[in-house]
Write a protein that holds these residues in place. Structure first.
Motif, short mmCIF file in Angstrom:
data_model
loop_
_atom_site.label_atom_id
_atom_site.label_comp_id
_atom_site.label_asym_id
_atom_site.label_seq_id
_atom_site.Cartn_x
_atom_site.Cartn_y
_atom_site.Cartn_z
N ARG A 72 36.25 22.67 64.03
CA ARG A 72 34.97 23.37 63.91
C ARG A 72 34.35 23.58 65.29
NH1 ARG A 72 29.64 21.94 63.64
NH2 ARG A 72 28.28 23.28 62.39
N THR A 73 34.29 22.52 66.08
CA THR A 73 33.72 22.63 67.42
C THR A 73 34.53 23.58 68.28
OG1 THR A 73 32.81 20.39 67.33
CG2 THR A 73 33.12 21.34 69.51
N GLY A 74 35.85 23.44 68.23
CA GLY A 74 36.72 24.29 69.04
C GLY A 74 36.60 25.76 68.68
N SER A 75 36.51 26.06 67.37
CA SER A 75 36.41 27.45 66.92
C SER A 75 35.08 28.07 67.35
CB SER A 75 36.56 27.53 65.41
OG SER A 75 37.83 27.05 65.00
N LEU A 76 33.98 27.31 67.19
CA LEU A 76 32.67 27.81 67.59
C LEU A 76 32.59 28.01 69.10
CD1 LEU A 76 29.78 28.55 66.79
CD2 LEU A 76 29.19 26.11 66.94
N PHE A 77 33.12 27.04 69.82
CA PHE A 77 33.15 27.09 71.28
C PHE A 77 33.90 28.33 71.74
CE2 PHE A 77 33.74 25.91 75.59
CZ PHE A 77 32.99 24.79 75.87
N ALA A 78 35.07 28.57 71.14
CA ALA A 78 35.91 29.70 71.54
C ALA A 78 35.27 31.03 71.15
CB ALA A 78 37.29 29.57 70.89
N ALA A 79 34.72 31.12 69.94
CA ALA A 79 34.11 32.36 69.47
C ALA A 79 32.96 32.79 70.38
CB ALA A 79 33.61 32.19 68.04
N GLY A 145 24.85 19.70 69.33
CA GLY A 145 24.88 20.61 68.21
C GLY A 145 25.39 22.00 68.52
N PRO A 146 25.22 22.93 67.55
CA PRO A 146 25.76 24.29 67.68
C PRO A 146 25.25 25.05 68.90
CG PRO A 146 25.15 23.83 65.41
CD PRO A 146 24.62 22.70 66.23
N LEU A 147 23.96 24.90 69.23
CA LEU A 147 23.42 25.65 70.36
C LEU A 147 24.08 25.24 71.68
CD1 LEU A 147 19.59 25.83 69.57
CD2 LEU A 147 21.31 27.63 69.35
N SER A 190 40.14 21.28 73.32
CA SER A 190 40.13 22.28 74.39
C SER A 190 41.27 23.27 74.25
CB SER A 190 40.20 21.60 75.76
OG SER A 190 41.50 21.09 76.01
N LEU A 191 42.37 22.86 73.63
CA LEU A 191 43.52 23.75 73.48
C LEU A 191 43.19 24.93 72.57
CD1 LEU A 191 46.30 21.04 73.19
CD2 LEU A 191 45.94 22.61 75.11
N VAL A 192 42.33 24.71 71.58
CA VAL A 192 41.88 25.82 70.72
C VAL A 192 41.10 26.83 71.56
CG1 VAL A 192 40.49 26.45 68.71
CG2 VAL A 192 41.73 24.27 68.73
N VAL A 193 40.22 26.31 72.39
CA VAL A 193 39.40 27.16 73.25
C VAL A 193 40.27 27.92 74.26
CG1 VAL A 193 37.46 27.19 74.86
CG2 VAL A 193 37.51 25.51 73.00
N ILE A 194 41.19 27.20 74.88
CA ILE A 194 42.07 27.80 75.89
C ILE A 194 42.87 28.95 75.28
CG2 ILE A 194 44.11 27.38 77.32
CD1 ILE A 194 43.09 24.48 77.63
#
Length: 265
Positions: A72-79, A145-147, A190-194
Motif C-alpha cells: 500500500r505504501t509503495g503503490s501510493l509512494f510510486a503513484a 500518513g498518506p500526505l 522501495s523496489l515497488v517505487v523504483i
C-alpha cells in the motif's frame, strides 16, 4: 580490460547493491557507464533506467515472499511520483551535464547523512528489525500518513526523471526517515517505487529524445545485474537493519565524492 568484462563486473556490483539495499543501482550505474564504459552522459541516464528496471523486477520477485514489502505504501509512494517523473524526464536533456552531476552528488550525500543519523538512533531502540530498530522509537512506522507518503513520492519521482536513476538511493532514506518503516521493509518497499518510477521515466525519455541504446554494453550489464540482484537478497538476509543502513550510506558517500571530483577536475 575489454568492454564486455567491464560491463559484466559493473552490472554485478549494481545488481548486488539493488538486491541487498533496495537502491543504489542507478546511483552506481550512471557513473560506471560514463567513467568506465565511455557512454555519453546524455545516454547514460537512459541506459541506467533500462538496467534498473530489469534488476528491480528481479529483486522485487526475490523480496515478494519475505513479508518485507508494504504494498500500500509503495503503490501510493510510486503513484505520487508518476507525473513529476514525466515532467522532469522531458526536461532532463536540456540541463547541462555538470549541473545534473552536481545535483546528483549533493542529493546522494544528504541521503547518506540521513541514513547515518538513523543508525545512531536505532542503536538506542529495542530490537525489531534484524536486531536493530530504525528511527526514533517513539514514532511508529507510517505515522506521517498518506500526505507524507504523497509528498515524498512526488519529490522522488521528480528526481528520478531528472537524474535518470531508479530513485532507490533516496527512496530508502525517505521510507526510513520520513515514513518510519523498518530498514528491511523499506528495502523491499522501495523496489515497488523504483520499478514504477524507472518505467515511467524510461518511456518518457525514449519518446522525447529517441536515444538509441548500445546492446553491446547494456546487454551484458543487465544480465550480470539480474544475477547479482539474487545474490544481493541473500546477503541482505545475513545483515542487521543497522548494518544495511551503514552500508547504504557508505555507498552513497563514495559515489557522491567520486562524482563531485569528476565535476571539479
Amino acid at each position: 580490460m575489454s568492454v564486455l568484462i567491464t560491463a559484466l563486473l559493473c552490472g554485478a556490483v549494481v545488481g548486488v547493491a539493488l538486491g541487498a539495499l533496495g537502491g543504489g543501482g542507478g546511483v552506481l550505474a550512471v557513473p560506471a557507464l560514463v567513467y568506465l564504459l565511455g557512454v555519453a552522459p546524455s545516454e547514460a541516464g537512459t541506459t541506467s533506467l533500462v538496467i534498473v528496471t530489469a534488476t528491480s523486477v528481479t529483486a522485487l520477485v526475490r523480496h515478494a515472499g519475505t513479508g518485507n514489502i508494504s504494498w500500500r505504501t509503495g503503490s501510493l509512494f510510486a503513484a505520487a511520483g508518476v507525473l513529476p517523473a514525466i515532467g522532469t524526464s522531458a526536461l532532463a536533456h536540456r540541463i547541462p551535464q555538470p549541473v545534473l552531476t552536481s545535483a546528483f552528488a549533493v542529493l546522494a550525500a544528504l541521503a547518506a547523512a540521513a541514513m547515518l543519523r538513523g543508525t545512531r538512533t536505532a542503536q538506542r531502540a529495542p530490537a525489531g528489525d534484524g536486531g536493530a530498530a530504525v528511527g526514533p522509537p517513539a514514532r511508529p512506522a507510517g505515522r506521517n500518513g498518506p500526505l507524507g507518503t504523497v509528498a515524498a513520492g512526488a519529490g522522488l519521482g521528480a528526481v528520478t526523471g531528472l537524474l535518470g536513476v531508479g530513485g532507490g538511493f533516496l527512496a530508502v532514506p525517505a521510507l526510513v526517515s520520513v515514513l518510519r518503516l523498518p530498514m528491511r521493509k523499506a528495502v523491499g518497499t522501495s523496489l515497488v517505487v523504483i520499478l514504477v518510477n524507472s518505467v515511467v521515466s524510461l518511456a518518457t525519455r525514449l519518446t522525447v529524445t529517441g536515444i538509441s541504446l548500445d546492446p553491446a554494453i547494456f546487454g551484458p550489464f543487465v544480465g550480470a545485474a539480474v544475477l547479482g540482484a539474487w545474490d544481493g537478497r541473500r546477503l541482505a538476509a545475513k545483515l542487521t537493519g543497522t548494518a544495511l543502513q551503514r552500508a547504504f550510506a557508505v555507498v552513497l558517500l563514495t559515489v557522491a565524492a567520486f562524482m563531485l571530483i569528476g565535476v571539479i577536475a
